[in-house]
Design a protein around this motif. Sequence first.
Motif, PDB file in Angstrom:
ATOM      1  N   LEU B 475       0.812  -1.224   0.000  1.00  0.00           N
ATOM      2  CA  LEU B 475       0.000   0.000   0.000  1.00  0.00           C
ATOM      3  C   LEU B 475       0.842   1.269   0.000  1.00  0.00           C
ATOM      4  O   LEU B 475       0.314   2.369   0.154  1.00  0.00           O
ATOM      5  CB  LEU B 475      -0.935  -0.007   1.229  1.00  0.00           C
ATOM      6  CG  LEU B 475      -1.791  -1.263   1.405  1.00  0.00           C
ATOM      7  CD1 LEU B 475      -2.630  -1.182   2.682  1.00  0.00           C
ATOM      8  CD2 LEU B 475      -2.697  -1.472   0.192  1.00  0.00           C
ATOM      9  N   VAL B 476       2.164   1.106  -0.204  1.00  0.00           N
ATOM     10  CA  VAL B 476       3.048   2.281  -0.234  1.00  0.00           C
ATOM     11  C   VAL B 476       2.805   3.077  -1.514  1.00  0.00           C
ATOM     12  O   VAL B 476       2.623   2.502  -2.591  1.00  0.00           O
ATOM     13  CB  VAL B 476       4.530   1.827  -0.158  1.00  0.00           C
ATOM     14  CG1 VAL B 476       5.471   2.983  -0.455  1.00  0.00           C
ATOM     15  CG2 VAL B 476       4.834   1.211   1.203  1.00  0.00           C
ATOM     16  N   ASN B 477       2.815   4.411  -1.380  1.00  0.00           N
ATOM     17  CA  ASN B 477       2.737   5.286  -2.558  1.00  0.00           C
ATOM     18  C   ASN B 477       4.173   5.491  -3.049  1.00  0.00           C
ATOM     19  O   ASN B 477       4.855   6.448  -2.678  1.00  0.00           O
ATOM     20  CB  ASN B 477       2.089   6.615  -2.169  1.00  0.00           C
ATOM     21  CG  ASN B 477       1.916   7.542  -3.351  1.00  0.00           C
ATOM     22  OD1 ASN B 477       2.595   7.415  -4.366  1.00  0.00           O
ATOM     23  ND2 ASN B 477       1.007   8.485  -3.230  1.00  0.00           N
ATOM     24  N   GLU B 478       4.623   4.523  -3.859  1.00  0.00           N
ATOM     25  CA  GLU B 478       6.042   4.502  -4.211  1.00  0.00           C
ATOM     26  C   GLU B 478       6.437   5.716  -5.049  1.00  0.00           C
ATOM     27  O   GLU B 478       7.553   6.229  -4.921  1.00  0.00           O
ATOM     28  CB  GLU B 478       6.390   3.207  -4.941  1.00  0.00           C
ATOM     29  CG  GLU B 478       7.897   2.961  -4.939  1.00  0.00           C
ATOM     30  CD  GLU B 478       8.276   1.615  -5.522  1.00  0.00           C
ATOM     31  OE1 GLU B 478       7.595   0.630  -5.216  1.00  0.00           O
ATOM     32  OE2 GLU B 478       9.256   1.588  -6.291  1.00  0.00           O
ATOM     33  N   CYS B 485      11.237  11.634  -1.100  1.00  0.00           N
ATOM     34  CA  CYS B 485      11.948  11.186   0.104  1.00  0.00           C
ATOM     35  C   CYS B 485      13.299  10.560  -0.264  1.00  0.00           C
ATOM     36  O   CYS B 485      13.532  10.200  -1.415  1.00  0.00           O
ATOM     37  CB  CYS B 485      11.109  10.156   0.863  1.00  0.00           C
ATOM     38  SG  CYS B 485       9.450  10.749   1.233  1.00  0.00           S
ATOM     39  N   ASP B 486      14.141  10.417   0.743  1.00  0.00           N
ATOM     40  CA  ASP B 486      15.415   9.714   0.554  1.00  0.00           C
ATOM     41  C   ASP B 486      15.078   8.231   0.406  1.00  0.00           C
ATOM     42  O   ASP B 486      14.666   7.578   1.375  1.00  0.00           O
ATOM     43  CB  ASP B 486      16.309   9.967   1.779  1.00  0.00           C
ATOM     44  CG  ASP B 486      17.674   9.325   1.626  1.00  0.00           C
ATOM     45  OD1 ASP B 486      17.731   8.148   1.188  1.00  0.00           O
ATOM     46  OD2 ASP B 486      18.668   9.984   1.945  1.00  0.00           O
ATOM     47  N   ALA B 526      -4.444   4.018   4.353  1.00  0.00           N
ATOM     48  CA  ALA B 526      -3.610   4.033   3.138  1.00  0.00           C
ATOM     49  C   ALA B 526      -4.432   4.130   1.859  1.00  0.00           C
ATOM     50  O   ALA B 526      -3.937   4.627   0.840  1.00  0.00           O
ATOM     51  CB  ALA B 526      -2.734   2.777   3.107  1.00  0.00           C
ATOM     52  N   THR B 527      -5.657   3.680   1.892  1.00  0.00           N
ATOM     53  CA  THR B 527      -6.405   3.576   0.631  1.00  0.00           C
ATOM     54  C   THR B 527      -7.730   4.352   0.627  1.00  0.00           C
ATOM     55  O   THR B 527      -8.441   4.332  -0.373  1.00  0.00           O
ATOM     56  CB  THR B 527      -6.732   2.095   0.311  1.00  0.00           C
ATOM     57  OG1 THR B 527      -7.614   1.597   1.330  1.00  0.00           O
ATOM     58  CG2 THR B 527      -5.485   1.234   0.268  1.00  0.00           C
ATOM     59  N   GLY B 528      -8.033   5.021   1.710  1.00  0.00           N
ATOM     60  CA  GLY B 528      -9.360   5.646   1.824  1.00  0.00           C
ATOM     61  C   GLY B 528      -9.460   7.025   1.223  1.00  0.00           C
ATOM     62  O   GLY B 528     -10.430   7.731   1.485  1.00  0.00           O
ATOM     63  N   MET B 557       4.374   9.901   5.011  1.00  0.00           N
ATOM     64  CA  MET B 557       5.215   9.941   3.805  1.00  0.00           C
ATOM     65  C   MET B 557       5.035   8.668   2.976  1.00  0.00           C
ATOM     66  O   MET B 557       4.938   8.727   1.743  1.00  0.00           O
ATOM     67  CB  MET B 557       6.694  10.114   4.193  1.00  0.00           C
ATOM     68  CG  MET B 557       7.026  11.496   4.715  1.00  0.00           C
ATOM     69  SD  MET B 557       8.803  11.785   4.922  1.00  0.00           S
ATOM     70  CE  MET B 557       9.196  10.706   6.293  1.00  0.00           C
ATOM     71  N   ALA B 558       4.987   7.524   3.649  1.00  0.00           N
ATOM     72  CA  ALA B 558       4.898   6.247   2.924  1.00  0.00           C
ATOM     73  C   ALA B 558       3.616   6.162   2.106  1.00  0.00           C
ATOM     74  O   ALA B 558       3.573   5.504   1.064  1.00  0.00           O
ATOM     75  CB  ALA B 558       4.970   5.083   3.909  1.00  0.00           C
ATOM     76  N   THR B 559       2.569   6.825   2.571  1.00  0.00           N
ATOM     77  CA  THR B 559       1.290   6.756   1.857  1.00  0.00           C
ATOM     78  C   THR B 559       1.041   7.995   0.996  1.00  0.00           C
ATOM     79  O   THR B 559      -0.046   8.158   0.424  1.00  0.00           O
ATOM     80  CB  THR B 559       0.132   6.598   2.873  1.00  0.00           C
ATOM     81  OG1 THR B 559       0.241   7.631   3.858  1.00  0.00           O
ATOM     82  CG2 THR B 559       0.171   5.251   3.557  1.00  0.00           C
ATOM     83  N   GLY B 560       2.012   8.899   0.959  1.00  0.00           N
ATOM     84  CA  GLY B 560       1.873  10.094   0.122  1.00  0.00           C
ATOM     85  C   GLY B 560       0.871  11.099   0.674  1.00  0.00           C
ATOM     86  O   GLY B 560       0.350  11.935  -0.072  1.00  0.00           O
ATOM     87  N   ASN B 561       0.619  11.017   1.948  1.00  0.00           N
ATOM     88  CA  ASN B 561      -0.366  11.928   2.539  1.00  0.00           C
ATOM     89  C   ASN B 561       0.281  13.192   3.092  1.00  0.00           C
ATOM     90  O   ASN B 561       0.117  13.541   4.276  1.00  0.00           O
ATOM     91  CB  ASN B 561      -1.160  11.188   3.629  1.00  0.00           C
ATOM     92  CG  ASN B 561      -2.268  10.343   3.038  1.00  0.00           C
ATOM     93  OD1 ASN B 561      -3.079  10.823   2.248  1.00  0.00           O
ATOM     94  ND2 ASN B 561      -2.277   9.065   3.381  1.00  0.00           N
TER      95      ASN B 561
END
Lengths: 86, 948
Positions: B475-478, B485-486, B526-528, B557-561
């Motif tokens: 579910l990460v927003n890669e 991000c680094d 993560a997805t809502g 950061m991991a979810t792009g929020n």
Amino acid sequence: MSHDPSSPEKLVYMANQIGKFFAPQSHDKAVAGIANHLGKFWALSMREKIVRHLDRGGEGLDPLVKEAVQHLRVKHASEFEYSGDA
Amino acid sequence: MSLVTEIDYGTPASKSDKIVTLTIDGIEVKVPEGTSIMRAAMEVGTEIPKLCATDSLEAFGSCRLCLVEIEGRNGTPASCTTPVAPGMVVKTQTPRLKALRKGVMELYISDHPLDCLTCATNGNCELQTQAGAVGLREVRYGYEGANHFDVVKDESNPYFTYDASKCIVCNRCVRACEEVQGTFALTIDGRGFESRVSPGQKQPFFESECVSCGACVQACPTATLAEKSLIEIGQPEHSKVTTCAYCGVGCTFKAEMRGEELVRMVPYKDGKANHGHSCVKGRFAWGYATHRDRILEPMIRSSVSEPWRVVSWEEAFAYAASEFARIQAKYGKSSVGAITSSRCTNEETYLIQKLVRAGFGNNNVDTCARVCHSPTGYGLGTAFGTSAGTQDFDSIEETDVIMIVGANPTDGHPVFGSRMKKRLREGAKLIVIDPRRIDLVRSAHIAADYHLPLQPGTNVAMLTALAHVVVTEGLVNEAFVRERCDFDEFADWAAFVAEPRHSPEETEKYTGVPARLVREAARLYATGGSAAIYYGLGVTEHSQGSTTVLAIANLAMATGNIGRNGVGVNPLRGQNNVQGACDMGSFPHELAGYRHISDADARAVYEKLWGVKLDKEPGLRIPNMLDAAVEGTFKGIYIEGEDILQSDPDTHHVSAGLAAMECVIVQDLFLNETANYAHVFLPGSSFLEKDGTFTNAERRIQRVRKVMSPKNGYADWEITVKLAEAMGVPMSYRHPSEIMDEIAATTPSFAGVTYAKLDEFGSVQWPCNEKAPEGTPIMHIDGFMKGKGKFLLTEYVPTDERTGPRYPLLLTTGRILSHYNVGAQTRRTENVAWHPEDLLEIHPHDAEQRGIRDGDWVKLSSRAGETTLRALVTDRVAPGVVYTTFHHPTTQANVVTTDFSDWATNCPEFKVTAVQISVSNGPTDWQERYREQAEQSRRILHSVEAAE
């Protein structure tokens, strides 16, 4: 924890707490991270006290923290990398 | 000066981008699609008569006064509920409309007590105004028919009355309670002629669910709901716009005055943080400013065992200066320091840190943010590069998933809590991570989708488990992570959180929360859609407070929020100027604008301006100062607006530190608990008596405006200036605007801030500089301030504060709606009616095991100390967890909290203390001794007595 501030017990505890945060990182990063944190956020009097404690054997200090405290001996706050506010 | 008046457009503004053109009374009008005819008319200055409409509420269409005629349409539709349409031709005044309106008004007035001359709202009554507007000259029905004149007035609420005889049943109060406040405490009871507004189940206001936010009073068009202060004093004649001095929401109010007397505080519609709403504290609880306990003259004493001696300002300043000089000469320059408060203005805080750095010659300055949000400073500064929340409050209007961690917004930040509730009623999802069932978990028309009632002290385990699900379930927003991000640090972090030991199934053994709930909550976050995290002191006041803030930043950061409306990481600041106090350089390691004291370039700016060399080493934090005092190396402290004896942990240690000092200077409105150990008392001024600025939780800098002369003679900034001058530090400011000019000239993130700009825009959010001259509502839009976002590993380290056979329960502390922090202000208002004492919440199971019944006196013991208070048996807390507030000095909840603190910042671990509870028959010996000592310490010898 002792409330006797003349004893380094509280500083040792605090330093080890910092050590536990950086411990999951690689060895060199962790040591640098601990030293950086102590250098940037602890008053000089506190740093001097923990260094004196290390000079007397550093009882209670975790191994990574002992290594980090070694770095405090030769550095002033301006020589540490800074990251974050507290 | 005159009253600040606001135009009431009748219905809320439309947010549509599409413009519609119509004609109203022959004038062409262009308004956004969805605008009501009523509002469109008001936009061009045509005021259609109205009673049930006001622009803070959705149109209702019940009063039948705002009727209009529309070409080509039958009838006379209500202009409030009829939206504009292209080409529409509207007439607002015709013979038919006039007759209809008069007829309606006659009916209203036939059942209205015509006591206008003695009515509190005389001259400011919408019914009166509209009667005039429709040309009412007679009431054909007479006044002898059935009426409500004899209904008994409800005066149960401490701040306002409900006079049902004057009610026109317009529903505005009911709708305000629902739409604006979200409490749903009011309804219309009865049918037809019997219809009346009813709080709760036909209860008096005070006994109902009403939270006294004042929205109903503000909405009322008659004197049905009226402030008691207005009834007592009369209509105000001038007003100024200022900022509330309570929580970090930073509501804007009109301080409505008659001469130098405050009549009422009315929330300002154009306030960017509150949009015209308020809570019981800001709206009503300002009586402390004139409370008889206020000290108005300076006092000194050479020993705390002596009574206070009232002296002139000059003598007080001279004594304080000579004592600090003596102490520094004897014990060294590092033996003194200062504490600023989040209640101080930005300008006051800046002056205090300047006094310390330029005058004391050290960096021993700290602020009460040390004990609340210092981990926010560290965590967000490390992850994002700025020590502040990422959003403005308005951002929540675009949020799809709200995650609340360790915060209780409806009590701690009530006005923003109401906005959260509104968004939730609109359909946003809610995840609550809190050991306690806060009101938002389930209240009127609100139910959390997930409540994760974790064990106190396990935040890091919980947040890392959420991250585990995000990473291991893909579910990460890669794209976001790669761009912003680094990535190497992210990869290390992802591998770390993916370890099976961080899975919800493994961490359940610490958190006590079923793994299934954690997994589902993580998926929702993560997805809502756009997901925002709001957190409070339940995150920061732990030994892993900073780690938890970092874990929150990692998750966002991991979810792009991050970096757009509706998302972000939002610390809910406890006090009005926590953000500002931190911004202004009141931490011992950094200058204003978060520049480390070891930064030679930053120091050089001030060295040049102030003409002194600055110490390049970090100073002592509050707990370090107290340790050094007990050790004998720290001997003098200047404390403005802060009561460390009541607010800081481990009271015994704080009192030992204060008692070991030779000169404690306290500047405050009252002889607070800390002043029991003070040698110099400088009476402070209230927020009504001074100019300055506060910065709220959204980084919004807002003006505080003086509306009355300081009762003590000086505004707080003037006191610091005079003290500094007595100490040999020249300060030549003539007005706080000049202090802000110096802040702007020396602090890059404030470079564009001036009082003129604040007057023009109402407020600005920092950074405000050349790049963003009108401020920055949302941060990190195109990139993080520091370049790349930083992921850090967040290992869960259980607190050393453990339960065991001796102390088997976990105590967590918090605050409630009616009180603020240590209660120094709210305890001196009618708010004590709601909360006269601190109570211990205990689960029925734990209570039964100990033979404790609701209302019993109980002893609360920890390894640090013990106190007594009454028990409140409730399943709001989980078994094994107890909860109390710290608003009352007679309880001193911090007698039992310990000196464990956050690893990075020394923020105390207020939220986890191992305790035992037992039945008690009254106050402890310590409480008795404390009361005696406090009474002794507060004796005041006036000059006549002294002469005798």
